[in-house]
Design a protein around this motif. Structure first.
Motif, PDB file in Angstrom:
ATOM      1  N   PRO A 367       0.833  -1.204   0.000  1.00  0.00           N
ATOM      2  CA  PRO A 367       0.000   0.000   0.000  1.00  0.00           C
ATOM      3  C   PRO A 367       0.868   1.255   0.000  1.00  0.00           C
ATOM      4  CG  PRO A 367       0.127  -0.899   2.209  1.00  0.00           C
ATOM      5  CD  PRO A 367       0.883  -1.854   1.331  1.00  0.00           C
ATOM      6  N   PHE A 368       0.223   2.395  -0.214  1.00  0.00           N
ATOM      7  CA  PHE A 368       0.868   3.711  -0.150  1.00  0.00           C
ATOM      8  C   PHE A 368       2.043   3.825  -1.132  1.00  0.00           C
ATOM      9  CE2 PHE A 368      -0.764   2.840   4.186  1.00  0.00           C
ATOM     10  CZ  PHE A 368      -1.787   3.767   4.187  1.00  0.00           C
ATOM     11  N   LEU A 369       1.774   3.450  -2.385  1.00  0.00           N
ATOM     12  CA  LEU A 369       2.751   3.664  -3.442  1.00  0.00           C
ATOM     13  C   LEU A 369       2.246   4.770  -4.355  1.00  0.00           C
ATOM     14  CD1 LEU A 369       3.875   0.070  -4.530  1.00  0.00           C
ATOM     15  CD2 LEU A 369       4.766   1.521  -2.689  1.00  0.00           C
ATOM     16  N   GLY A 370       3.116   5.728  -4.622  1.00  0.00           N
ATOM     17  CA  GLY A 370       2.773   6.796  -5.541  1.00  0.00           C
ATOM     18  C   GLY A 370       3.320   6.529  -6.920  1.00  0.00           C
ATOM     19  N   GLY A 371       3.018   7.419  -7.843  1.00  0.00           N
ATOM     20  CA  GLY A 371       3.512   7.259  -9.200  1.00  0.00           C
ATOM     21  C   GLY A 371       5.027   7.303  -9.249  1.00  0.00           C
ATOM     22  N   GLY A 372       5.599   6.588 -10.221  1.00  0.00           N
ATOM     23  CA  GLY A 372       7.049   6.585 -10.388  1.00  0.00           C
ATOM     24  C   GLY A 372       7.541   5.252 -10.910  1.00  0.00           C
ATOM     25  N   ARG A 373       8.846   5.101 -10.921  1.00  0.00           N
ATOM     26  CA  ARG A 373       9.474   3.892 -11.428  1.00  0.00           C
ATOM     27  C   ARG A 373       9.880   2.993 -10.263  1.00  0.00           C
ATOM     28  NH1 ARG A 373      13.673   4.175 -16.324  1.00  0.00           N
ATOM     29  NH2 ARG A 373      11.739   5.067 -17.161  1.00  0.00           N
ATOM     30  N   TYR A 374       9.553   1.708 -10.401  1.00  0.00           N
ATOM     31  CA  TYR A 374       9.840   0.726  -9.365  1.00  0.00           C
ATOM     32  C   TYR A 374      10.642  -0.428  -9.967  1.00  0.00           C
ATOM     33  CZ  TYR A 374       6.367   3.137  -6.498  1.00  0.00           C
ATOM     34  OH  TYR A 374       5.674   4.088  -5.789  1.00  0.00           O
ATOM     35  N   ALA A 375      11.313  -1.160  -9.087  1.00  0.00           N
ATOM     36  CA  ALA A 375      12.032  -2.361  -9.491  1.00  0.00           C
ATOM     37  C   ALA A 375      11.626  -3.499  -8.573  1.00  0.00           C
ATOM     38  CB  ALA A 375      13.543  -2.150  -9.425  1.00  0.00           C
ATOM     39  N   VAL A 376      11.397  -4.661  -9.153  1.00  0.00           N
ATOM     40  CA  VAL A 376      11.160  -5.892  -8.397  1.00  0.00           C
ATOM     41  C   VAL A 376      12.325  -6.820  -8.672  1.00  0.00           C
ATOM     42  CG1 VAL A 376       9.716  -7.944  -8.214  1.00  0.00           C
ATOM     43  CG2 VAL A 376       8.664  -5.688  -8.346  1.00  0.00           C
ATOM     44  N   SER A 377      12.915  -7.329  -7.601  1.00  0.00           N
ATOM     45  CA  SER A 377      14.100  -8.176  -7.727  1.00  0.00           C
ATOM     46  C   SER A 377      13.877  -9.476  -6.984  1.00  0.00           C
ATOM     47  CB  SER A 377      15.324  -7.445  -7.150  1.00  0.00           C
ATOM     48  OG  SER A 377      16.501  -8.230  -7.303  1.00  0.00           O
ATOM     49  N   VAL A 378      14.442 -10.567  -7.513  1.00  0.00           N
ATOM     50  CA  VAL A 378      14.346 -11.866  -6.863  1.00  0.00           C
ATOM     51  C   VAL A 378      15.719 -12.526  -6.882  1.00  0.00           C
ATOM     52  CG1 VAL A 378      13.728 -13.146  -8.970  1.00  0.00           C
ATOM     53  CG2 VAL A 378      13.004 -14.010  -6.743  1.00  0.00           C
ATOM     54  N   GLY A 379      15.999 -13.295  -5.856  1.00  0.00           N
ATOM     55  CA  GLY A 379      17.329 -13.874  -5.705  1.00  0.00           C
ATOM     56  C   GLY A 379      17.593 -15.112  -6.518  1.00  0.00           C
ATOM     57  N   TYR A 380      17.097 -15.174  -7.748  1.00  0.00           N
ATOM     58  CA  TYR A 380      17.469 -16.210  -8.698  1.00  0.00           C
ATOM     59  C   TYR A 380      18.225 -15.523  -9.825  1.00  0.00           C
ATOM     60  CZ  TYR A 380      13.297 -18.418  -6.602  1.00  0.00           C
ATOM     61  OH  TYR A 380      12.349 -18.903  -5.747  1.00  0.00           O
ATOM     62  N   GLY A 381      19.293 -16.124 -10.301  1.00  0.00           N
ATOM     63  CA  GLY A 381      19.992 -15.483 -11.400  1.00  0.00           C
ATOM     64  C   GLY A 381      20.986 -16.411 -12.052  1.00  0.00           C
ATOM     65  N   ASP A 382      21.221 -16.203 -13.335  1.00  0.00           N
ATOM     66  CA  ASP A 382      22.211 -16.945 -14.097  1.00  0.00           C
ATOM     67  C   ASP A 382      23.445 -16.069 -14.232  1.00  0.00           C
ATOM     68  OD1 ASP A 382      23.492 -18.753 -15.748  1.00  0.00           O
ATOM     69  OD2 ASP A 382      22.554 -17.966 -17.561  1.00  0.00           O
ATOM     70  N   GLU A 383      24.534 -16.478 -13.613  1.00  0.00           N
ATOM     71  CA  GLU A 383      25.791 -15.737 -13.622  1.00  0.00           C
ATOM     72  C   GLU A 383      25.614 -14.352 -12.999  1.00  0.00           C
ATOM     73  OE1 GLU A 383      27.223 -15.624 -17.605  1.00  0.00           O
ATOM     74  OE2 GLU A 383      27.587 -17.784 -17.703  1.00  0.00           O
ATOM     75  N   SER A 384      24.682 -14.226 -12.071  1.00  0.00           N
ATOM     76  CA  SER A 384      24.477 -12.970 -11.357  1.00  0.00           C
ATOM     77  C   SER A 384      23.803 -13.293 -10.032  1.00  0.00           C
ATOM     78  CB  SER A 384      23.615 -11.996 -12.178  1.00  0.00           C
ATOM     79  OG  SER A 384      22.327 -12.522 -12.368  1.00  0.00           O
ATOM     80  N   SER A 385      23.759 -12.310  -9.145  1.00  0.00           N
ATOM     81  CA  SER A 385      23.216 -12.554  -7.815  1.00  0.00           C
ATOM     82  C   SER A 385      21.704 -12.611  -7.794  1.00  0.00           C
ATOM     83  CB  SER A 385      23.706 -11.463  -6.854  1.00  0.00           C
ATOM     84  OG  SER A 385      23.284 -10.184  -7.316  1.00  0.00           O
ATOM     85  N   SER A 386      21.057 -11.964  -8.747  1.00  0.00           N
ATOM     86  CA  SER A 386      19.599 -11.926  -8.757  1.00  0.00           C
ATOM     87  C   SER A 386      19.112 -11.459 -10.115  1.00  0.00           C
ATOM     88  CB  SER A 386      19.077 -10.993  -7.656  1.00  0.00           C
ATOM     89  OG  SER A 386      19.571  -9.685  -7.849  1.00  0.00           O
ATOM     90  N   SER A 387      17.797 -11.472 -10.287  1.00  0.00           N
ATOM     91  CA  SER A 387      17.172 -11.004 -11.523  1.00  0.00           C
ATOM     92  C   SER A 387      16.180  -9.901 -11.172  1.00  0.00           C
ATOM     93  CB  SER A 387      16.459 -12.155 -12.232  1.00  0.00           C
ATOM     94  OG  SER A 387      17.383 -13.155 -12.606  1.00  0.00           O
ATOM     95  N   THR A 388      16.130  -8.871 -11.995  1.00  0.00           N
ATOM     96  CA  THR A 388      15.373  -7.662 -11.661  1.00  0.00           C
ATOM     97  C   THR A 388      14.635  -7.144 -12.889  1.00  0.00           C
ATOM     98  OG1 THR A 388      17.117  -7.114 -10.086  1.00  0.00           O
ATOM     99  CG2 THR A 388      15.545  -5.389 -10.587  1.00  0.00           C
ATOM    100  N   ALA A 389      13.456  -6.578 -12.655  1.00  0.00           N
ATOM    101  CA  ALA A 389      12.689  -5.970 -13.733  1.00  0.00           C
ATOM    102  C   ALA A 389      12.113  -4.645 -13.260  1.00  0.00           C
ATOM    103  CB  ALA A 389      11.564  -6.901 -14.186  1.00  0.00           C
ATOM    104  N   MET A 390      12.083  -3.666 -14.148  1.00  0.00           N
ATOM    105  CA  MET A 390      11.512  -2.346 -13.836  1.00  0.00           C
ATOM    106  C   MET A 390      10.077  -2.252 -14.337  1.00  0.00           C
ATOM    107  SD  MET A 390      14.385   0.592 -14.433  1.00  0.00           S
ATOM    108  CE  MET A 390      14.625   0.220 -16.176  1.00  0.00           C
ATOM    109  N   ILE A 391       9.289  -1.451 -13.613  1.00  0.00           N
ATOM    110  CA  ILE A 391       7.938  -1.118 -14.051  1.00  0.00           C
ATOM    111  C   ILE A 391       7.685   0.355 -13.779  1.00  0.00           C
ATOM    112  CG2 ILE A 391       6.937  -3.409 -13.752  1.00  0.00           C
ATOM    113  CD1 ILE A 391       5.844  -2.444 -11.053  1.00  0.00           C
ATOM    114  N   GLU A 392       6.767   0.930 -14.529  1.00  0.00           N
ATOM    115  CA  GLU A 392       6.347   2.316 -14.335  1.00  0.00           C
ATOM    116  C   GLU A 392       4.910   2.314 -13.838  1.00  0.00           C
ATOM    117  OE1 GLU A 392       7.351   6.364 -14.420  1.00  0.00           O
ATOM    118  OE2 GLU A 392       8.619   4.774 -15.262  1.00  0.00           O
TER     119      GLU A 392
END
Length: 508
Positions: A367-392
């Motif tokens: 709750p209580f999210l305003g407009g803007g750019r966000y990122a969701v990250s999860v600790g699964y990744g291939d040759e990296s520590s995690s995987s992340t995606a941006m949303i507006e």
């Protein structure tokens, strides 16, 4: 009426890393911003039958939480078979794995065994017990699509055709290689195995299958070929992807953009979706990259590698003035969640501007999210520590307002705010005082202040206005610690360009 066996994936204590679990997250407690995820429930591994016959298929690696993977020599395709081991409620244990890949001489082959691991003889219904029943798959679907149940004889299906090396088949079907290099069934799909099978205690039978296409199909589309219909308790499937291009086939709306690092890991170490390409073996795909508030957006991690990937925990961030700010969960459990080859994990962000209500079980309330750019990250990744995606997310900014349960009283330049749990002279009583400051090394954003963890900040900052020099909050030690920490009695921070100091008294 045919009896359908209930399939349940076996649990094997030795198959998981110590302290690790293979379950999906189940939620975040909005009262504490705590990740309440628990490992997926699995039954204890039953005692292995003594004197197991030679017909039982041997499995290497993690049979419970893995997949058998082969790269075809005849086409630019990879096959991943899962699960490799499962058991029915009636005591039938099925094991299967690839034994050979596809070449110019023969199609890809898998070997399988079915064994009675119960304490008495049992007759098993094979109709819905792959690969000993259900020879044809559903047509392929993408990871994020639902199984529609188009039928057993669809031209787009895969077929598990028994070979002469099968204990239950006397007249196996013929297969052939077509002009584009794919192996197919030469004739029609038939019942090649019996409807039922009776086994003594510990007895097993073994079978070999050619993994081929429908005789009237063409090419070998990528996707998930499932051998059970919708509603079955478990699934047997072959996932197919392009060996040379296992990644997403679409382009992100943020492609080409440069973003700051999260937590100092750097952009390269986070496996951003907008930088993924066809060669990316693992990626996190949002169902949409732009939405109006309120919104529910599902993110799906896809593993098109040969390795189990982990550990998976989900995080949310907001971009503000060129910096990512952590929105929780702030308390995270220590268990490790893994995604096997060909596996996926999905997570839904329920974002809205007001307090709202709890989301469905498969979601996380933010709750209580305003407009803007966000990122969701999860600790699964291939040759990296995690995987992340941006949303507006589009919507108005968030205003800092007090919780509904506090009362306030202004006396000149001081506002006294009282939490209902505060009791004068009580053992848990504490007082926080907020004043303006000249400088601060820490910055907070409104979306953080409005989180449950920082409710004491919320209940002081909300009363700052012209003429107010101090806000005194009478609260509990627990609520005070959430905002000021446990290592000191003061905290300095900046919100909307103004520096503040929060000091505590009456706390042990």
């Amino acid at each position: 009426m045919r009896r359908r066996a209930l399939l349940t994936t076996l649990a094997s204590g030795s198959a998981l890393l110590a302290g690790c679990a293979a379950g999906d997250p189940t939620g975040t407690d909005p009262r504490t911003d705590t990740d309440t995820s628990t490992p997926g429930g699995t039954e204890p591994s039953p005692t292995e039958p003594t004197g197991a016959p030679d017909e039982v298929v041997e499995l290497d690696g993690n049979a419970l939480f893995g997949a058998s993977v082969v790269d075809l020599e005849t086409a630019d395709r990879t096959y991943a078979l899962s699960p490799m081991r499962f058991r029915t409620e009636t005591g039938a244990e099925v094991r299967m794995r690839f034994d050979a890949t596809a070449t110019a001489e023969h199609p890809a082959r898998l070997v399988a065994s079915i064994q009675n691991v119960d304490e008495y003889p049992e007759q098993f219904d094979l109709d819905w017990l792959p690969p000993f029943g259900r020879p044809s798959s559903e047509p392929p679907r993408e990871h994020h699509e639902r199984l529609m149940g188009a039928g057993l004889r669809d031209e787009g299906s895969l077929v598990l055709a028994p070979t002469p090396n099968h204990d239950l088949v006397n007249d196996p079907p013929a297969v052939e290689r077509d002009a584009d290099g794919h192996w197919r069934l030469a004739g029609g799909i038939d019942r090649w195995l019996p409807e039922t099978l009776t086994l003594d205690v510990g007895e097993a039978v073994r079978g070999e299958y050619a993994v081929v296409g429908h005789p009237e199909g063409s090419g070998r589309p990528t996707g998930v070929y499932e051998f059970l219909r919708p509603g079955d308790a478990a699934d047997a499937s072959v996932t197919v992807w392009q060996t040379s291009a296992p990644g997403p086939d679409g382009e992100s709306r943020f492609a080409g953009e440069s973003v700051p690092s999260i937590g100092g890991d750097g952009e390269a170490g986070l496996g951003w979706y907008h930088t993924a390409d066809a060669s990316s073996g693992a990626y996190l795909r949002p169902e949409t990259e732009r939405a109006d508030l309120p919104a529910g957006i599902t993110f799906q991690f896809v593993n098109h590698t040969r390795e189990e990937l982990g550990c998976g925990h989900w995080y949310v961030y907001k971009l503000h003035d060129g910096e990512w700010f952590d929105l929780g969960p702030y308390v995270r459990t220590a268990e490790c969640r893994m995604v096997p080859p060909a596996g996926t994990k999905s997570w839904t962000l329920h974002a809205y501007r007001g307090g709202g209500s709890l989301p469905p079980e498969n979601g996380r309330a933010y709750p209580f999210l305003g407009g803007g750019r966000y990122a969701v990250s999860v600790g699964y990744g291939d040759e990296s520590s995690s995987s992340t995606a941006m949303i507006e997310l589009t919507g108005d900014p968030i205003e800092i307002v007090p919780t509904d349960d506090v009362t306030s009283d202004r006396d000149g330049s001081t506002v006294v705010v009282t939490h209902p749990e505060w009791r004068e002279g009580g053992d848990e009583a504490a007082t926080l005082t907020l004043t303006r400051a000249d400088s601060a090394g820490e910055t907070l954003i409104s979306e953080q202040v409005m989180r449950r963890r920082f409710r004491s900040l919320r209940n002081t900052l909300a009363f700052v206005e012209d003429g107010v020099e101090a806000v005194r909050l009478r609260t509990t030690e627990r609520a005070a610690h959430g905002s000021i920490g446990y290592d000191g009695s003061t905290r300095r921070f900046r919100v909307d360009g103004q520096a503040y100091e929060l000091s505590a008294s009456g706390m042990e």
